[in-house]
Scaffold this motif. Structure first.
Motif, PDB file in Angstrom:
ATOM      1  N   LYS A 168      45.324  48.582  38.575  1.00 39.62           N
ATOM      2  CA  LYS A 168      43.803  50.015  39.723  1.00 39.62           C
ATOM      3  C   LYS A 168      42.948  48.610  39.973  1.00 39.62           C
ATOM      4  O   LYS A 168      42.378  48.602  41.273  1.00 39.62           O
ATOM      5  CB  LYS A 168      42.943  50.894  38.857  1.00 39.62           C
ATOM      6  N   GLU A 169      42.994  48.138  39.741  1.00 48.84           N
ATOM      7  CA  GLU A 169      42.265  46.634  39.691  1.00 48.84           C
ATOM      8  C   GLU A 169      42.927  45.762  40.705  1.00 48.84           C
ATOM      9  O   GLU A 169      41.958  45.541  41.672  1.00 48.84           O
ATOM     10  CB  GLU A 169      41.927  45.673  38.810  1.00 48.84           C
ATOM     11  N   ALA A 170      44.178  45.500  40.883  1.00 49.84           N
ATOM     12  CA  ALA A 170      44.531  44.911  42.340  1.00 49.84           C
ATOM     13  C   ALA A 170      44.694  45.942  42.784  1.00 49.84           C
ATOM     14  O   ALA A 170      44.339  45.452  44.527  1.00 49.84           O
ATOM     15  CB  ALA A 170      46.170  44.463  41.421  1.00 49.84           C
ATOM     16  N   LEU A 171      44.527  47.553  43.644  1.00 50.53           N
ATOM     17  CA  LEU A 171      44.802  48.259  44.165  1.00 50.53           C
ATOM     18  C   LEU A 171      43.098  48.061  44.756  1.00 50.53           C
ATOM     19  O   LEU A 171      43.043  48.168  46.070  1.00 50.53           O
ATOM     20  CB  LEU A 171      44.776  49.914  44.043  1.00 50.53           C
ATOM     21  N   GLU A 172      42.621  48.255  43.897  1.00 56.88           N
ATOM     22  CA  GLU A 172      40.785  48.541  44.536  1.00 56.88           C
ATOM     23  C   GLU A 172      40.145  46.718  45.340  1.00 56.88           C
ATOM     24  O   GLU A 172      39.696  46.782  46.134  1.00 56.88           O
ATOM     25  CB  GLU A 172      39.712  48.153  42.924  1.00 56.88           C
ATOM     26  N   LEU A 173      41.380  45.801  45.085  1.00 58.90           N
ATOM     27  CA  LEU A 173      40.800  44.493  45.441  1.00 58.90           C
ATOM     28  C   LEU A 173      41.646  44.087  46.795  1.00 58.90           C
ATOM     29  O   LEU A 173      41.411  43.590  47.941  1.00 58.90           O
ATOM     30  CB  LEU A 173      41.348  43.140  44.457  1.00 58.90           C
ATOM     31  N   ILE A 174      42.513  44.584  47.095  1.00 61.02           N
ATOM     32  CA  ILE A 174      43.718  44.912  48.367  1.00 61.02           C
ATOM     33  C   ILE A 174      42.284  45.905  48.833  1.00 61.02           C
ATOM     34  O   ILE A 174      42.407  45.307  50.120  1.00 61.02           O
ATOM     35  CB  ILE A 174      44.901  45.491  48.542  1.00 61.02           C
ATOM     36  N   GLU A 175      41.873  47.344  48.617  1.00 58.64           N
ATOM     37  CA  GLU A 175      41.162  47.655  49.941  1.00 58.64           C
ATOM     38  C   GLU A 175      39.667  47.678  49.968  1.00 58.64           C
ATOM     39  O   GLU A 175      39.336  47.720  51.013  1.00 58.64           O
ATOM     40  CB  GLU A 175      40.922  49.479  48.812  1.00 58.64           C
ATOM     41  N   ASP A 176      39.583  46.749  49.271  1.00 62.84           N
ATOM     42  CA  ASP A 176      38.177  45.725  49.597  1.00 62.84           C
ATOM     43  C   ASP A 176      38.759  45.355  49.958  1.00 62.84           C
ATOM     44  O   ASP A 176      37.538  44.878  51.441  1.00 62.84           O
ATOM     45  CB  ASP A 176      36.955  45.804  48.144  1.00 62.84           C
ATOM     46  N   THR A 177      39.256  43.966  50.018  1.00 61.62           N
ATOM     47  CA  THR A 177      39.673  43.011  50.803  1.00 61.62           C
ATOM     48  C   THR A 177      40.031  43.898  52.723  1.00 61.62           C
ATOM     49  O   THR A 177      39.718  43.080  53.828  1.00 61.62           O
ATOM     50  CB  THR A 177      40.432  42.076  50.729  1.00 61.62           C
ATOM     51  N   THR A 178      40.510  44.307  52.829  1.00 57.49           N
ATOM     52  CA  THR A 178      40.820  44.990  54.423  1.00 57.49           C
ATOM     53  C   THR A 178      40.080  46.024  54.799  1.00 57.49           C
ATOM     54  O   THR A 178      40.168  46.049  55.763  1.00 57.49           O
ATOM     55  CB  THR A 178      42.529  46.300  54.123  1.00 57.49           C
ATOM     56  N   ALA A 179      39.133  46.820  53.846  1.00 57.89           N
ATOM     57  CA  ALA A 179      38.175  47.386  54.310  1.00 57.89           C
ATOM     58  C   ALA A 179      36.622  46.154  54.986  1.00 57.89           C
ATOM     59  O   ALA A 179      36.152  46.182  56.513  1.00 57.89           O
ATOM     60  CB  ALA A 179      37.012  47.842  53.338  1.00 57.89           C
TER      61      ALA A 179
END
Length: 61
Positions: free
Chosen positions: A36-47
């Protein structure tokens, strides 16, 4: 056979099995949390990326 020894062995075996199961559950929860943390990091980075960045090239020098 000694019945007392069999009960003691059964108890030890059951506790070992319970400890192994608890460890497995803890590891699974840890893996889910890190996913979940990795997914949130990816979403934050791409956003945070500019959607218009790289769409055009300036040909004038």
């Amino acid at each position: 056979m000694d019945l007392t020894m069999d009960i003691a062995q059964l108890s030890v075996g059951m506790h070992q099995q319970q400890a192994a199961q608890s460890l497995g559950i803890a590891v699974a929860k840890l893996a889910m949390d890190s996913g979940k943390e990795a997914l949130e990091l990816i979403e934050d980075t791409t956003a945070s990326l500019d959607p218009n960045l790289g769409n055009s090239v300036d040909m004038y020098a």
